[in-house]
Design a protein around this motif. Structure first.
Motif, short mmCIF file in Angstrom:
data_model
loop_
_atom_site.label_atom_id
_atom_site.label_comp_id
_atom_site.label_asym_id
_atom_site.label_seq_id
_atom_site.Cartn_x
_atom_site.Cartn_y
_atom_site.Cartn_z
N SER A 1 0.80 -1.38 0.03
CA SER A 1 0.04 -0.13 0.10
C SER A 1 0.89 1.30 0.06
CB SER A 1 -0.84 0.16 1.19
OG SER A 1 -0.24 -0.14 2.49
N GLU A 2 2.12 1.39 1.05
CA GLU A 2 2.72 2.46 0.76
C GLU A 2 3.44 2.75 -0.69
OE1 GLU A 2 3.00 4.91 2.73
OE2 GLU A 2 5.04 5.79 2.16
N THR B 1 2.10 1.69 -3.38
CA THR B 1 1.01 2.06 -4.20
C THR B 1 0.82 3.66 -4.15
OG1 THR B 1 0.12 -0.14 -4.15
CG2 THR B 1 -1.47 1.83 -4.62
N ARG B 2 0.88 4.11 -2.86
CA ARG B 2 0.57 5.50 -2.67
C ARG B 2 1.75 6.40 -3.49
NH1 ARG B 2 2.02 9.58 0.33
NH2 ARG B 2 3.66 8.53 1.36
N PHE C 1 0.90 6.47 -7.01
CA PHE C 1 -0.03 7.26 -7.29
C PHE C 1 0.52 8.80 -7.22
CE2 PHE C 1 -3.91 9.71 -6.35
CZ PHE C 1 -4.62 9.34 -7.40
#
Ligand code: ADP
Length: 145
Positions: A63-64, A66-67, A70
């Protein structure tokens, strides 16, 4: 007239992506299509090249990454002359071609616009991701050279 255009962006290839975006700016003017920018980052297994079980616990969650991807994608398209309301940004996790094809099906894109290959990898006229997409996509594919 296109309604939904998927534009896969490799965030590691700034110059190439800017060329692709310049083409998209022109296409985006015709009929106000939604422009979906998608970048794909490898999942932990692809990233480390080992089995999931062998990956240290703290690296399993993507998730990190992915962030960060983004944020990098938004940075890359921030100067694009495309109205904000036409733009959608997303990050996929996994294998680039699979994620791109899956996303295109999911949004029912009527066009995928992709760069042909990295400029410094000149032996192929069509890169591996681009050629898989041309081969497997059910919708039209625009290859930018
Ligand atoms: P090469 O094999 O020379 O790296 P590719 O076929 O991988 O060429 O890349 C061509 C295009 O495919 C890129 O410009 C981009 O549009 C898309 N692409 C490649 N990798 C990714 C990725 N990880 N996420 C999103 N799009 C990608």
């Amino acid at each position: 007239m296109y309604k939904k255009i998927l534009v896969p962006i490799d965030i590691l290839e700034d110059e190439l992506s800017q060329e692709l975006i310049a083409h998209i700016e022109q296409i985006a003017k015709v009929g106000k299509p939604e422009i979906h920018f998608l970048t794909v980052i490898p999942n932990a297994e692809l990233f480390f090249g080992i089995e999931f079980a062998a990956i240290p616990e703290k690296f399993k969650d993507s998730s990190e990454r992915t962030r960060l991807a983004f944020v990098a994608l938004q940075e890359m398209i921030k100067d694009a002359k495309i109205p904000d309301e036409q733009i959608v940004c997303n990050v996929g996790v996994g294998n680039a071609k699979d994620e791109i094809l899956e996303y295109a099906r999911h949004i029912d894109a009527d066009l995928i616009a992709i760069a042909s290959h990295r400029p410094n990898v000149s032996s192929y006229l069509l890169g591996s991701t681009a050629s898989s997409i041309v081969r497997h996509a059910k919708m039209s594919v625009l290859v930018i050279r």
